[in-house]
Design a protein around this motif. Structure first.
Motif, mmCIF file in Angstrom:
data_model
loop_
_atom_site.group_PDB
_atom_site.id
_atom_site.type_symbol
_atom_site.label_atom_id
_atom_site.label_comp_id
_atom_site.label_asym_id
_atom_site.label_seq_id
_atom_site.Cartn_x
_atom_site.Cartn_y
_atom_site.Cartn_z
ATOM 1 N N UNK A 1 -52.637 30.980 68.093
ATOM 2 C CA UNK A 1 -52.361 30.188 66.890
ATOM 3 C C UNK A 1 -53.663 29.757 66.226
ATOM 4 N N UNK A 2 -54.596 29.231 67.031
ATOM 5 C CA UNK A 2 -55.863 28.746 66.472
ATOM 6 C C UNK A 2 -56.709 29.896 65.930
ATOM 7 N N UNK A 3 -56.749 31.022 66.648
ATOM 8 C CA UNK A 3 -57.517 32.173 66.169
ATOM 9 C C UNK A 3 -56.986 32.668 64.825
ATOM 10 N N UNK A 4 -55.660 32.773 64.733
ATOM 11 C CA UNK A 4 -55.073 33.279 63.492
ATOM 12 C C UNK A 4 -55.250 32.285 62.349
ATOM 13 N N UNK A 5 -55.184 30.986 62.674
ATOM 14 C CA UNK A 5 -55.366 29.977 61.625
ATOM 15 C C UNK A 5 -56.774 30.032 61.052
ATOM 16 N N UNK A 6 -57.776 30.283 61.916
ATOM 17 C CA UNK A 6 -59.144 30.430 61.422
ATOM 18 C C UNK A 6 -59.257 31.662 60.525
ATOM 19 N N UNK A 7 -58.594 32.753 60.904
ATOM 20 C CA UNK A 7 -58.633 33.959 60.082
ATOM 21 C C UNK A 7 -58.005 33.754 58.719
ATOM 22 N N UNK A 8 -56.944 32.957 58.662
ATOM 23 C CA UNK A 8 -56.267 32.718 57.384
ATOM 24 C C UNK A 8 -57.160 32.010 56.377
ATOM 25 N N UNK A 9 -58.158 31.261 56.866
ATOM 26 C CA UNK A 9 -59.060 30.549 55.956
ATOM 27 C C UNK A 9 -59.732 31.490 54.961
ATOM 28 N N UNK A 10 -59.923 32.757 55.355
ATOM 29 C CA UNK A 10 -60.621 33.717 54.501
ATOM 30 C C UNK A 10 -59.685 34.406 53.504
ATOM 31 N N UNK A 11 -58.379 34.123 53.603
ATOM 32 C CA UNK A 11 -57.418 34.825 52.758
ATOM 33 C C UNK A 11 -56.623 33.908 51.838
ATOM 34 N N UNK A 12 -56.492 32.648 52.215
ATOM 35 C CA UNK A 12 -55.616 31.760 51.441
ATOM 36 C C UNK A 12 -56.112 30.322 51.554
ATOM 37 N N UNK A 13 -55.972 29.569 50.473
ATOM 38 C CA UNK A 13 -56.414 28.180 50.437
ATOM 39 C C UNK A 13 -55.296 27.252 50.922
ATOM 40 N N UNK A 14 -55.642 26.048 51.380
ATOM 41 C CA UNK A 14 -54.617 25.069 51.769
ATOM 42 C C UNK A 14 -53.673 24.762 50.606
ATOM 43 N N UNK A 15 -52.414 24.533 50.948
ATOM 44 C CA UNK A 15 -51.358 24.167 50.000
ATOM 45 C C UNK A 15 -50.904 25.342 49.132
ATOM 46 N N UNK A 16 -51.398 26.551 49.423
ATOM 47 C CA UNK A 16 -50.880 27.745 48.770
ATOM 48 C C UNK A 16 -49.745 28.311 49.619
ATOM 49 N N UNK A 17 -49.020 29.292 49.066
ATOM 50 C CA UNK A 17 -47.817 29.807 49.713
ATOM 51 C C UNK A 17 -48.071 31.142 50.412
ATOM 52 N N UNK A 18 -47.600 31.227 51.651
ATOM 53 C CA UNK A 18 -47.687 32.443 52.464
ATOM 54 C C UNK A 18 -46.284 32.828 52.913
ATOM 55 N N UNK A 19 -45.915 34.087 52.734
ATOM 56 C CA UNK A 19 -44.584 34.551 53.124
ATOM 57 C C UNK A 19 -44.633 35.212 54.495
ATOM 58 N N UNK A 20 -43.588 34.992 55.293
ATOM 59 C CA UNK A 20 -43.433 35.650 56.593
ATOM 60 C C UNK A 20 -42.176 36.503 56.525
ATOM 61 N N UNK A 21 -42.347 37.805 56.710
ATOM 62 C CA UNK A 21 -41.221 38.730 56.607
ATOM 63 C C UNK A 21 -41.261 39.679 57.798
ATOM 64 N N UNK A 22 -40.466 39.376 58.818
ATOM 65 C CA UNK A 22 -40.448 40.189 60.033
ATOM 66 C C UNK A 22 -39.225 39.817 60.857
ATOM 67 N N UNK A 23 -38.882 40.697 61.782
ATOM 68 C CA UNK A 23 -37.812 40.381 62.724
ATOM 69 C C UNK A 23 -38.300 39.313 63.703
ATOM 70 N N UNK A 24 -37.378 38.734 64.446
ATOM 71 C CA UNK A 24 -37.716 37.669 65.391
ATOM 72 C C UNK A 24 -38.684 38.175 66.462
ATOM 73 N N UNK A 25 -39.834 37.519 66.596
ATOM 74 C CA UNK A 25 -40.866 37.904 67.559
ATOM 75 C C UNK A 25 -41.882 36.775 67.666
ATOM 76 N N UNK A 26 -42.714 36.739 68.726
ATOM 77 C CA UNK A 26 -43.690 35.643 68.879
ATOM 78 C C UNK A 26 -44.630 35.499 67.690
ATOM 79 N N UNK A 27 -45.055 36.624 67.094
ATOM 80 C CA UNK A 27 -46.000 36.558 65.979
ATOM 81 C C UNK A 27 -45.431 35.814 64.774
ATOM 82 N N UNK A 28 -44.111 35.807 64.646
ATOM 83 C CA UNK A 28 -43.482 35.071 63.542
ATOM 84 C C UNK A 28 -43.786 33.576 63.689
#
Length: 228
Positions: free
Chosen positions: A121-148
């Motif tokens: 969770x922490x590793x991926x959250x750090x990676x997201x910093x380079x792609x999207x700013x806080x309070x912006x919208x990110x979509x999750x589209x996948x079947x049920x799995x841990x990565x969701x």
């Protein structure tokens, strides 16, 4: 730059890009959402305010002390508290479901501990910093799995608004949700990836598609980040 600092830069530990000091646990620091790799301590922030044209946003180190995260009421602190207290306990269970052998399904779970899931969770959250700013919208589209869930919890740590999209929705519904919520980043699995790339021409706000799976055998014009 010393050896210890090099090690910290390559890990998830945050450091000041001006004085190169590693942030202490629980310490507040500041980052610029407009400038890449700009995160500074409070002292350096005071010195550079007059010369920096963008607004700096305050954050806290994700690895701050347990005595502090237990007393904070926000969701991010509760997540980190659970990771700390239950580090060796089972968190997510995954199994390969078989309709032919229902008796074996009950004992076929592979369990991941809070410690392992917390680090992802922490590793991926750090990676997201380079792609999207806080309070912006990110979509999750996948079947049920841990990565969701890992993606959803990583969004909470970075103050990103997650928007779930049912992976079996039709093209019209997917396009409407993406455009209506101004989605800039989509996290998906490989089964929906090509479809989202095809729909991207109708979704002007989408900048990155992040795939949960290995796509080394696929050609994509979008930016790909692996949730691992």
């Amino acid at each position: 730059m010393n050896k210890n600092l090099n090690a910290s830069i390559n890990s998830t530990v945050q450091y000041c890009t001006v004085c190169h000091r590693i942030f202490n646990q629980g310490e507040s620091w500041f980052y610029c959402p407009s400038c890449l790799h700009c995160h500074v301590c409070e002292m350096c922030k005071t010195r550079m305010e007059s010369s920096h044209s963008h607004r700096l946003i305050r954050k806290f180190s994700l690895d701050y002390g347990i005595e502090k995260i237990c007393t904070r009421p926000d969701m991010a602190s509760r997540i980190l508290s659970a990771i700390y207290f239950h580090s060796e306990r089972s968190c997510f269970g995954v199994r390969n479901f078989s309709n032919d052998d229902s008796d074996s399904n009950e004992h076929s779970y592979v369990w991941l501990t809070f410690k392992i899931i917390g680090q992802r969770i922490k590793n991926f959250s750090y990676g997201l910093e380079h792609f999207i700013k806080p309070h912006y919208h990110l979509a999750i589209c996948a079947a049920n799995r841990p990565e969701w869930l890992i993606t959803d919890l990583a969004c909470i740590l970075q103050s990103i608004i997650s928007v779930p999209i049912f992976h079996q929705s039709n093209d019209r519904d997917m396009t409407f949700i993406i455009n209506h919520t101004n989605i800039s980043v989509i996290v998906c699995d490989k089964h929906i990836l090509q479809r989202l790339i095809r729909l991207q021409s109708k979704c002007s706000t989408v900048r990155h598609i992040i795939c949960m799976d290995d796509v080394s055998d696929m050609n994509s014009s979008k930016s790909l980040l692996f949730c691992s």
